[in-house]
Scaffold this motif. Sequence first.
Motif, mmCIF file in Angstrom:
data_model
loop_
_atom_site.group_PDB
_atom_site.id
_atom_site.type_symbol
_atom_site.label_atom_id
_atom_site.label_comp_id
_atom_site.label_asym_id
_atom_site.label_seq_id
_atom_site.Cartn_x
_atom_site.Cartn_y
_atom_site.Cartn_z
ATOM 1 N N PRO A 175 -22.238 -68.861 -38.286
ATOM 2 C CA PRO A 175 -20.640 -68.926 -38.524
ATOM 3 C C PRO A 175 -20.268 -68.249 -39.780
ATOM 4 O O PRO A 175 -19.284 -67.613 -39.496
ATOM 5 C CB PRO A 175 -20.614 -70.588 -38.669
ATOM 6 C CG PRO A 175 -21.913 -71.044 -37.893
ATOM 7 C CD PRO A 175 -22.835 -70.147 -38.219
ATOM 8 N N HIS B 277 -9.419 -62.678 -29.738
ATOM 9 C CA HIS B 277 -9.752 -63.970 -29.532
ATOM 10 C C HIS B 277 -10.699 -64.451 -30.702
ATOM 11 O O HIS B 277 -11.687 -65.082 -30.616
ATOM 12 C CB HIS B 277 -10.472 -64.238 -28.331
ATOM 13 C CG HIS B 277 -9.913 -63.665 -27.082
ATOM 14 N ND1 HIS B 277 -8.542 -64.151 -26.421
ATOM 15 C CD2 HIS B 277 -10.244 -62.759 -26.412
ATOM 16 C CE1 HIS B 277 -8.325 -63.375 -25.575
ATOM 17 N NE2 HIS B 277 -9.262 -62.482 -25.308
ATOM 18 N N ASP C 154 -10.341 -67.013 -32.482
ATOM 19 C CA ASP C 154 -10.615 -68.493 -32.457
ATOM 20 C C ASP C 154 -11.987 -68.742 -31.464
ATOM 21 O O ASP C 154 -12.947 -69.601 -31.814
ATOM 22 C CB ASP C 154 -9.481 -69.273 -31.982
ATOM 23 C CG ASP C 154 -9.114 -68.576 -30.710
ATOM 24 O OD1 ASP C 154 -9.142 -67.577 -30.414
ATOM 25 O OD2 ASP C 154 -8.162 -69.727 -30.008
ATOM 26 N N ARG C 155 -11.922 -67.994 -30.281
ATOM 27 C CA ARG C 155 -12.945 -68.036 -29.365
ATOM 28 C C ARG C 155 -14.292 -67.673 -29.796
ATOM 29 O O ARG C 155 -15.388 -68.127 -29.791
ATOM 30 C CB ARG C 155 -12.706 -67.332 -27.998
ATOM 31 C CG ARG C 155 -11.554 -67.902 -27.546
ATOM 32 C CD ARG C 155 -11.408 -67.283 -25.994
ATOM 33 N NE ARG C 155 -10.301 -67.453 -25.345
ATOM 34 C CZ ARG C 155 -9.791 -66.690 -24.324
ATOM 35 N NH1 ARG C 155 -10.511 -65.720 -23.904
ATOM 36 N NH2 ARG C 155 -8.727 -67.154 -23.834
ATOM 37 N N THR D 162 -15.037 -67.600 -33.276
ATOM 38 C CA THR D 162 -15.435 -68.493 -34.513
ATOM 39 C C THR D 162 -16.032 -69.875 -33.330
ATOM 40 O O THR D 162 -17.251 -70.134 -33.884
ATOM 41 C CB THR D 162 -14.258 -69.168 -35.176
ATOM 42 O OG1 THR D 162 -13.838 -67.815 -35.554
ATOM 43 C CG2 THR D 162 -14.584 -70.323 -35.712
ATOM 44 N N GLN D 163 -15.442 -70.242 -32.293
ATOM 45 C CA GLN D 163 -16.262 -71.497 -31.791
ATOM 46 C C GLN D 163 -17.592 -71.119 -31.137
ATOM 47 O O GLN D 163 -18.494 -71.787 -31.322
ATOM 48 C CB GLN D 163 -15.210 -71.845 -30.650
ATOM 49 C CG GLN D 163 -13.946 -72.453 -31.016
ATOM 50 C CD GLN D 163 -13.018 -72.681 -30.086
ATOM 51 O OE1 GLN D 163 -13.128 -72.484 -28.824
ATOM 52 N NE2 GLN D 163 -11.660 -72.929 -30.378
ATOM 53 N N ALA D 164 -17.542 -69.617 -30.578
ATOM 54 C CA ALA D 164 -18.961 -69.358 -29.794
ATOM 55 C C ALA D 164 -19.915 -69.215 -31.111
ATOM 56 O O ALA D 164 -21.213 -69.473 -30.885
ATOM 57 C CB ALA D 164 -18.503 -68.005 -29.429
ATOM 58 N N ARG E 259 -20.255 -71.030 -33.742
ATOM 59 C CA ARG E 259 -20.612 -72.358 -33.959
ATOM 60 C C ARG E 259 -21.534 -73.187 -32.973
ATOM 61 O O ARG E 259 -22.284 -73.814 -33.089
ATOM 62 C CB ARG E 259 -19.501 -73.347 -34.181
ATOM 63 C CG ARG E 259 -18.608 -73.096 -35.479
ATOM 64 C CD ARG E 259 -17.347 -73.988 -35.583
ATOM 65 N NE ARG E 259 -16.645 -73.681 -36.831
ATOM 66 C CZ ARG E 259 -15.272 -73.517 -36.849
ATOM 67 N NH1 ARG E 259 -14.420 -74.006 -35.721
ATOM 68 N NH2 ARG E 259 -14.639 -73.317 -37.940
ATOM 69 N N ARG E 260 -21.197 -72.642 -31.686
ATOM 70 C CA ARG E 260 -22.067 -72.893 -30.725
ATOM 71 C C ARG E 260 -23.407 -72.328 -30.578
ATOM 72 O O ARG E 260 -24.263 -72.621 -29.724
ATOM 73 C CB ARG E 260 -21.465 -72.771 -29.228
ATOM 74 C CG ARG E 260 -20.224 -73.923 -28.944
ATOM 75 C CD ARG E 260 -19.740 -73.769 -27.696
ATOM 76 N NE ARG E 260 -19.257 -72.540 -27.275
ATOM 77 C CZ ARG E 260 -18.123 -72.146 -27.327
ATOM 78 N NH1 ARG E 260 -17.122 -72.958 -27.921
ATOM 79 N NH2 ARG E 260 -17.685 -71.003 -26.908
ATOM 80 N N GLN F 95 -22.135 -61.794 -27.070
ATOM 81 C CA GLN F 95 -21.913 -63.191 -26.657
ATOM 82 C C GLN F 95 -22.474 -63.593 -25.385
ATOM 83 O O GLN F 95 -22.330 -62.879 -24.593
ATOM 84 C CB GLN F 95 -20.402 -63.651 -26.710
ATOM 85 C CG GLN F 95 -20.485 -64.971 -26.666
ATOM 86 C CD GLN F 95 -18.768 -65.583 -26.782
ATOM 87 O OE1 GLN F 95 -18.154 -64.979 -27.442
ATOM 88 N NE2 GLN F 95 -18.499 -66.683 -25.923
ATOM 89 N N ASP G 182 -23.305 -66.741 -22.739
ATOM 90 C CA ASP G 182 -23.324 -68.110 -22.564
ATOM 91 C C ASP G 182 -23.124 -68.318 -21.115
ATOM 92 O O ASP G 182 -23.308 -67.452 -20.156
ATOM 93 C CB ASP G 182 -21.770 -68.758 -23.143
ATOM 94 C CG ASP G 182 -20.475 -67.961 -22.822
ATOM 95 O OD1 ASP G 182 -20.561 -67.574 -21.527
ATOM 96 O OD2 ASP G 182 -19.773 -67.568 -23.568
#
Length: 167
Positions: free
Chosen positions: A11, A41, A43-44, A46-48, A50-51, A68, A70
């Motif tokens: 992160p 994106h 925010d996307r 950042t969330q990715a 974290r995941r 990325q 997923d």
Amino acid sequence: MTDVAIRPAQPGELRVVEDLLREASAWLASRGIDQWQFPPHRDRITQALRRGEVFLATTDGLPMATLQLDDHADPEFWTTEDKPGDALYVHRMAVSRKFAGSGVGGTLLNWALERAATAGKPWLRLDAWKDNHGLHRYYESQGFTLVRVIDLPHRGSGALFQRPTVR
């Protein structure tokens, strides 16, 4: 080919990922390709991060590329007939210009293919910019097949590609 290590981005490495994407965006723009207005994106991403879905390819600790990976099938592109759960999906792949042509993109795609196979998925999929035909040829050279092009007026992307995880 230089030794490549692929690992999850942390992160706190948002800036590293953004720098790779920013560089790719600027290079595309210099070629007249209006793709990936940065920051895409944030925010996307950042969330990715974290995941644990964002990865970095490095050599001697230097970032070479990012992607990325997923199980998110964009519902505007992949239909129920496509069986969206049968694939892992590549998003936001970018290679530093310093390492362009070194094969790191292919290495990342093969790595993602192995992850999809290990997860029991028969497909690795991605969507690409509709009118970036050079990118389409690149993905085809990496074993991907064009499934179809979805032309949505509010989306620049929409060329759908997939590659089987087992040959």
